[in-house]
Design a protein around this motif. Structure first.
Motif, PDB file in Angstrom:
ATOM      1  N   SER A  24       0.845  -1.191   0.000  1.00  0.00           N
ATOM      2  CA  SER A  24       0.000   0.000   0.000  1.00  0.00           C
ATOM      3  C   SER A  24       0.880   1.241   0.000  1.00  0.00           C
ATOM      4  O   SER A  24       1.923   1.271   0.659  1.00  0.00           O
ATOM      5  N   THR A  25       0.445   2.268  -0.734  1.00  0.00           N
ATOM      6  CA  THR A  25       1.206   3.520  -0.750  1.00  0.00           C
ATOM      7  C   THR A  25       0.946   4.354   0.494  1.00  0.00           C
ATOM      8  O   THR A  25       1.553   5.412   0.656  1.00  0.00           O
ATOM      9  N   GLY A  26       0.070   3.900   1.379  1.00  0.00           N
ATOM     10  CA  GLY A  26      -0.060   4.537   2.685  1.00  0.00           C
ATOM     11  C   GLY A  26      -1.302   5.389   2.832  1.00  0.00           C
ATOM     12  O   GLY A  26      -1.678   6.148   1.939  1.00  0.00           O
ATOM     13  N   GLY A  27      -1.948   5.243   3.982  1.00  0.00           N
ATOM     14  CA  GLY A  27      -3.128   6.031   4.291  1.00  0.00           C
ATOM     15  C   GLY A  27      -3.409   5.965   5.773  1.00  0.00           C
ATOM     16  O   GLY A  27      -2.589   5.466   6.550  1.00  0.00           O
ATOM     17  N   VAL A  28      -4.551   6.457   6.187  1.00  0.00           N
ATOM     18  CA  VAL A  28      -4.916   6.457   7.605  1.00  0.00           C
ATOM     19  C   VAL A  28      -5.975   5.384   7.846  1.00  0.00           C
ATOM     20  O   VAL A  28      -6.885   5.181   7.039  1.00  0.00           O
ATOM     21  N   GLY A  29      -5.828   4.682   8.959  1.00  0.00           N
ATOM     22  CA  GLY A  29      -6.734   3.585   9.248  1.00  0.00           C
ATOM     23  C   GLY A  29      -6.559   2.418   8.294  1.00  0.00           C
ATOM     24  O   GLY A  29      -7.453   1.581   8.157  1.00  0.00           O
ATOM     25  N   ASP A  30      -5.400   2.338   7.639  1.00  0.00           N
ATOM     26  CA  ASP A  30      -5.151   1.291   6.641  1.00  0.00           C
ATOM     27  C   ASP A  30      -4.395   0.146   7.305  1.00  0.00           C
ATOM     28  O   ASP A  30      -3.171   0.174   7.418  1.00  0.00           O
ATOM     29  N   CYS A  31      -5.136  -0.862   7.737  1.00  0.00           N
ATOM     30  CA  CYS A  31      -4.542  -2.021   8.392  1.00  0.00           C
ATOM     31  C   CYS A  31      -4.843  -3.292   7.607  1.00  0.00           C
ATOM     32  O   CYS A  31      -4.932  -4.393   8.176  1.00  0.00           O
ATOM     33  N   VAL A  32      -5.002  -3.154   6.299  1.00  0.00           N
ATOM     34  CA  VAL A  32      -5.360  -4.268   5.427  1.00  0.00           C
ATOM     35  C   VAL A  32      -4.399  -5.442   5.556  1.00  0.00           C
ATOM     36  O   VAL A  32      -4.810  -6.610   5.536  1.00  0.00           O
ATOM     37  N   SER A  33      -3.103  -5.160   5.691  1.00  0.00           N
ATOM     38  CA  SER A  33      -2.106  -6.240   5.697  1.00  0.00           C
ATOM     39  C   SER A  33      -2.409  -7.289   6.760  1.00  0.00           C
ATOM     40  O   SER A  33      -2.187  -8.487   6.543  1.00  0.00           O
ATOM     41  N   LEU A  34      -2.914  -6.869   7.911  1.00  0.00           N
ATOM     42  CA  LEU A  34      -3.158  -7.796   9.015  1.00  0.00           C
ATOM     43  C   LEU A  34      -4.339  -8.715   8.750  1.00  0.00           C
ATOM     44  O   LEU A  34      -4.454  -9.781   9.360  1.00  0.00           O
ATOM     45  N   VAL A  35      -5.221  -8.310   7.847  1.00  0.00           N
ATOM     46  CA  VAL A  35      -6.334  -9.159   7.438  1.00  0.00           C
ATOM     47  C   VAL A  35      -5.961  -9.968   6.201  1.00  0.00           C
ATOM     48  O   VAL A  35      -6.217 -11.171   6.106  1.00  0.00           O
ATOM     49  N   LEU A  36      -5.340  -9.312   5.242  1.00  0.00           N
ATOM     50  CA  LEU A  36      -5.061  -9.931   3.949  1.00  0.00           C
ATOM     51  C   LEU A  36      -4.046 -11.061   4.043  1.00  0.00           C
ATOM     52  O   LEU A  36      -4.242 -12.137   3.450  1.00  0.00           O
ATOM     53  N   GLY A  53     -17.591  -3.924   6.217  1.00  0.00           N
ATOM     54  CA  GLY A  53     -17.162  -2.553   6.019  1.00  0.00           C
ATOM     55  C   GLY A  53     -16.011  -2.461   5.050  1.00  0.00           C
ATOM     56  O   GLY A  53     -15.580  -3.441   4.427  1.00  0.00           O
ATOM     57  N   ALA A  54     -15.469  -1.256   4.931  1.00  0.00           N
ATOM     58  CA  ALA A  54     -14.446  -0.984   3.925  1.00  0.00           C
ATOM     59  C   ALA A  54     -13.184  -1.804   4.144  1.00  0.00           C
ATOM     60  O   ALA A  54     -12.561  -2.264   3.176  1.00  0.00           O
ATOM     61  N   LEU A  55     -12.766  -2.001   5.401  1.00  0.00           N
ATOM     62  CA  LEU A  55     -11.551  -2.774   5.669  1.00  0.00           C
ATOM     63  C   LEU A  55     -11.702  -4.196   5.146  1.00  0.00           C
ATOM     64  O   LEU A  55     -10.813  -4.721   4.460  1.00  0.00           O
ATOM     65  N   ALA A  56     -12.817  -4.841   5.442  1.00  0.00           N
ATOM     66  CA  ALA A  56     -13.052  -6.207   4.962  1.00  0.00           C
ATOM     67  C   ALA A  56     -13.193  -6.233   3.452  1.00  0.00           C
ATOM     68  O   ALA A  56     -12.634  -7.109   2.769  1.00  0.00           O
ATOM     69  N   ASP A  57     -13.918  -5.260   2.895  1.00  0.00           N
ATOM     70  CA  ASP A  57     -14.162  -5.251   1.453  1.00  0.00           C
ATOM     71  C   ASP A  57     -12.868  -5.070   0.665  1.00  0.00           C
ATOM     72  O   ASP A  57     -12.649  -5.742  -0.355  1.00  0.00           O
ATOM     73  N   LEU A  58     -12.004  -4.168   1.119  1.00  0.00           N
ATOM     74  CA  LEU A  58     -10.763  -3.941   0.378  1.00  0.00           C
ATOM     75  C   LEU A  58      -9.803  -5.112   0.548  1.00  0.00           C
ATOM     76  O   LEU A  58      -9.094  -5.484  -0.395  1.00  0.00           O
ATOM     77  N   SER A  59      -9.784  -5.709   1.725  1.00  0.00           N
ATOM     78  CA  SER A  59      -8.922  -6.872   1.947  1.00  0.00           C
ATOM     79  C   SER A  59      -9.298  -8.011   1.007  1.00  0.00           C
ATOM     80  O   SER A  59      -8.422  -8.649   0.406  1.00  0.00           O
TER      81      SER A  59
END
Length: 434
Positions: free
Chosen positions: A82-94, A265-271
């Motif tokens: 990820s190029t970086g953002g706020v509240g971006d914790c996708v790696s821990l799910v993905l 939500g968005a975290l699950a959807d993007l993961s």
């Protein structure tokens, strides 16, 4: 060959050949190239740019300036950046969800940068967990859990580490060529067989406009594919925090809600979108939709949570973390709600301001030597388009001291704008780049 000839050629607008860039990268790694010469090189690239061929050559040269990993796994070796953002914790799910689908994910991650949080800082909010390990330990975790989220050793792309520090102090961070070579040299050194890129755009991202994000995505995808690593990208929205929490332990908690409790939500959807694309590209799913379904099944069945728990234990964290994560994550002593000043709809969220406020709370670093407080940050943040009434909480501040909580609350009041009309809600995914 010497540094001056390479720099002079770049200054004249000429393209150095592969041998020259390889020599320069090795010179960065072993100190033959001075700081002044490295700065001049970065400025010349920033001003005149590189051809596509030279960008690939620089990326490979920086990759090969140090150790490169090779794997003999019984499934594809995949990763995401990820190029970086706020509240971006996708790696821990993905990562654990991919592992549950048959992939291996040796994820070499970084720490917080500017207003954006760092994946390693989030992982280290888990008591006892260690992200710095040697190659043998790294391989053991990947073999055991199917995934590992670790810091880069000093032997991975040392030319990039040197040039990155130079870019930071010479005003050359914005160069697409240097950004591309920096990101990909580290990822390719991990021995990947597939990569997906999450290129953020919006108020909480480094790229503020879709055109900027698309240019970066194209540069990364084209370079990675020409370098031999099958790569795709999604351009995704960062006009609001991806998860409704900012701060290391608070973001881990959001991930555990997705992994263990089925939170959407968005975290699950993007993961699932990023993971589904990786699975399809790697042949572990017959198309994107099947890949997304496989990722969702890994979450719903608890297999992804099991993989995460196994990874945490293998990295020194609690043995049964996934089953009892609430008892292990640190909590801040001061928790305040920030009320809405009026009635209306959430029309705008300044993600960069919120990210910097978390840093000011102690949840990130203002200088490299700063100690991070894993417990501080924001939780239960409102979303764009949400209707609020006066006095309703916009979010909860988690702080170490009352005065710090008060200052953070003042930032929140300015960063979240309430309007009488409902705003246009941007899509989560703008575009897919192949």
């Amino acid at each position: 060959m010497d540094a001056r000839s390479v720099i002079a050629a770049l200054r004249r607008g000429e393209t150095p050949d592969h041998a020259a860039l390889e020599w320069f990268a090795n010179g960065l790694a072993d100190g033959v190239v001075s700081d002044a010469q490295a700065g001049a090189f970065a400025m010349a690239v920033c001003l005149n740019g590189l051809s596509e061929e030279a960008r690939v050559a620089l990326t490979l040269a920086m990759r090969d300036s140090g150790q490169t990993l090779h794997w003999t796994c019984d499934g594809p070796v995949l990763d995401k950046h990820s190029t970086g953002g706020v509240g971006d914790c996708v790696s821990l799910v993905l990562a654990p969800a991919l592992a549950a689908c048959g992939a291996y994910v040796p994820m070499i991650s970084g720490r917080g940068l500017g207003h954006t949080g760092g994946t390693l800082d989030k992982m280290e909010a888990i008591p006892g967990l260690v992200t710095a390990m040697d190659e043998a330990q790294f391989r053991h975790v990947v073999d055991t859990a199917g995934c590992a989220i670790v810091s880069a050793s000093t032997e991975i792309a040392p030319a990039d580490k040197r040039l990155y520090a130079i870019r930071d102090v010479t005003g050359t961070v914005e160069s697409l060529d240097l950004i591309t070579a920096s990101i990909l040299s580290k990822k390719l050194a991990a021995g990947l067989e597939g990569l997906v890129l999450d290129v953020k755009v919006g108020s909480g991202a480094f790229m503020k406009t879709p055109d900027e994000a698309r240019a970066l995505a194209l540069s990364l995808v084209d370079t990675a594919n020409l370098a031999g690593c099958p790569t795709s990208a999604l351009i995704t929205d960062m006009n609001q925090p991806l998860a409704p929490a900012l701060g290391n332990a608070l973001e881990v908690a959001e991930c555990m809600e997705v992994l263990c409790n089925g939170k959407g939500g968005a975290l699950a959807d993007l993961s699932t979108a990023l993971g589904g694309l990786l699975l399809a590209n790697a042949g572990l799913a017959e198309g994107l939709e099947a890949g997304i379904d496989a990722m969702q099944s890994a979450l719903d069945s608890g297999r992804a949570a099991d993989r995460f728990g196994t990874m945490v234990a293998a990295m020194g964290g609690p043995v049964r973390f996934a089953e009892n994560w609430q008892r292990y994550l640190p909590e801040a002593p001061v928790i305040h709600e920030v009320p809405a000043a009026g009635d209306g709809y959430v029309a705008e969220i300044d993600g960069e301001a919120l990210g910097l406020a978390v840093v000011a709370l102690g949840g990130g670093r203002q200088v490299e030597s700063d100690t991070v407080d894993p417990a501080v940050g924001f939780s239960e943040a409102v979303a764009l388009g949400q209707k609020v009434v006066r006095g309703q909480p916009l979010l909860r501040v988690h702080a170490a001291r009352e005065d710090a909580a008060r200052r953070a609350g003042e930032v929140v009041q300015r960063a979240i704008r309430i309007a009488s009309d409902t705003p246009d809600i941007p899509p989560l995914v703008y575009e897919r780049i192949r």
